[in-house]
Design an enzyme around this catalytic site. Structure first.
Site, PDB file in Angstrom:
ATOM      1  N   CYS A  97     -75.724  26.462 100.708  1.00  0.00           N
ATOM      2  CA  CYS A  97     -76.265  28.470 100.988  1.00  0.00           C
ATOM      3  C   CYS A  97     -77.521  28.426  99.835  1.00  0.00           C
ATOM      4  CB  CYS A  97     -75.892  29.257 100.885  1.00  0.00           C
ATOM      5  SG  CYS A  97     -77.302  31.028 100.982  1.00  0.00           S
ATOM      6  N   GLU A  98     -79.039  27.991  99.378  1.00  0.00           N
ATOM      7  CA  GLU A  98     -78.944  28.024  98.143  1.00  0.00           C
ATOM      8  C   GLU A  98     -79.332  29.212  97.542  1.00  0.00           C
ATOM      9  OE1 GLU A  98     -84.195  28.644  99.193  1.00  0.00           O
ATOM     10  OE2 GLU A  98     -82.932  26.516  99.208  1.00  0.00           O
ATOM     11  N   HIS A  99     -78.857  30.168  98.245  1.00  0.00           N
ATOM     12  CA  HIS A  99     -78.714  31.867  97.668  1.00  0.00           C
ATOM     13  C   HIS A  99     -77.608  31.643  96.684  1.00  0.00           C
ATOM     14  CE1 HIS A  99     -81.424  33.107 101.541  1.00  0.00           C
ATOM     15  NE2 HIS A  99     -82.431  32.849  99.577  1.00  0.00           N
ATOM     16  N   HIS A 100     -76.178  31.634  96.918  1.00  0.00           N
ATOM     17  CA  HIS A 100     -75.260  31.651  96.231  1.00  0.00           C
ATOM     18  C   HIS A 100     -74.280  30.122  95.982  1.00  0.00           C
ATOM     19  CE1 HIS A 100     -76.005  35.311  98.399  1.00  0.00           C
ATOM     20  NE2 HIS A 100     -75.496  35.819  97.240  1.00  0.00           N
ATOM     21  N   GLN A 138     -80.098  27.938 106.712  1.00  0.00           N
ATOM     22  CA  GLN A 138     -79.891  27.443 107.790  1.00  0.00           C
ATOM     23  C   GLN A 138     -81.700  26.713 108.596  1.00  0.00           C
ATOM     24  OE1 GLN A 138     -76.720  29.019 109.608  1.00  0.00           O
ATOM     25  NE2 GLN A 138     -77.188  28.358 111.932  1.00  0.00           N
ATOM     26  N   HIS A 166     -70.769  30.612 107.790  1.00  0.00           N
ATOM     27  CA  HIS A 166     -71.719  30.987 105.622  1.00  0.00           C
ATOM     28  C   HIS A 166     -70.731  31.553 104.927  1.00  0.00           C
ATOM     29  CE1 HIS A 166     -76.017  29.778 106.628  1.00  0.00           C
ATOM     30  NE2 HIS A 166     -75.640  29.643 108.366  1.00  0.00           N
ATOM     31  N   CYS A 168     -70.422  32.455 102.361  1.00  0.00           N
ATOM     32  CA  CYS A 168     -71.260  33.922 101.800  1.00  0.00           C
ATOM     33  C   CYS A 168     -71.528  35.373 101.554  1.00  0.00           C
ATOM     34  CB  CYS A 168     -72.796  33.666 101.457  1.00  0.00           C
ATOM     35  SG  CYS A 168     -73.656  33.027 102.789  1.00  0.00           S
TER      36      CYS A 168
END
Length: 207
Positions: A97-100, A138, A166, A168
């Site tokens: 995941c690019e956010h976390h 995703q 996920h 996250c």
């Protein structure tokens, strides 16, 4: 990249543990700083090699940036008059995941209806792998797989469904361990209800 075990550059889809020495050194230095900021001692026995391991792990987990999905698909195209649905389901995928920068993992189901050309079956999972091994969301991953197949094969339609968990959401934030995220992207004939319904029935079917 340096460190090629057999000599020569990797092929378009070949899996090798290849690491850029400069990147490894730079990333490892940053990881060491993160460990210090978290209150750890990077020099203690259990962590001495952790920064280098993390640097190499992230290079492997994001090796999709150096791969070309178009070239992989174009490498195994065949003229064929078959015009029914071709489905490859339950393709395992692992991404970040690019956010976390935490993992998400699950399965992809990919189908297309050819229009005079088919592709070697193994190239479908390899295409999934190219885009999964990048920092992702995703939703975008689902569309990138569809677009790559549409672009190269120019089929009558393409369908992609991804089902993933996920970390996250499971390890932090909502902390919902049993949640599953499903995304879909359809083009061409799969936008018609009957064809879409057949695709969904096939991916839900069990032996």
């Amino acid at each position: 990249m340096n460190g090629t075990p057999h000599g020569g550059p990797p092929r378009l889809y070949e899996r090798r543990d290849l690491y850029d020495e400069q990147a490894t050194t730079s990333i490892a230095g940053n990881v060491e700083e993160v460990l210090s900021q978290l209150g750890e001692d990077p020099d203690r026995e259990g962590l001495k090699k952790t920064p280098e391991r993390v640097a190499k792990a992230y290079q492997f987990l994001t090796h999709g940036y150096s791969q070309d999905a178009r070239a992989i698909l174009e490498g195994a195209l065949f003229e064929e008059a078959y015009d029914e649905m071709i489905l490859v389901k339950d393709i395992e995928l692992y991404s970040l995941c690019e956010h976390h920068m935490l993992p998400f993992y699950g399965k992809a189901h990919v189908a297309y209806i050819p229009d005079g050309r088919i592709v070697g079956l193994s190239k479908i999972p390899r295409t999934v792998e190219v885009f999964a091994r990048r920092l992702q969301v995703q939703e975008r991953l689902t569309m990138q797989i569809r677009d790559a197949i549409d672009d190269v094969l120019q089929p009558l339609g393409t369908a992609v469904v991804i089902e993933a968990r996920h970390l996250c959401m499971m390890m932090r934030g909502a902390e919902k361990q049993n949640s599953m995220t499903t995304t879909s992207s359809m083009s061409g004939e799969f936008e018609e209800h009957r064809t879409r319904a057949e695709f969904m029935r096939l991916i839900r079917a069990t032996d």
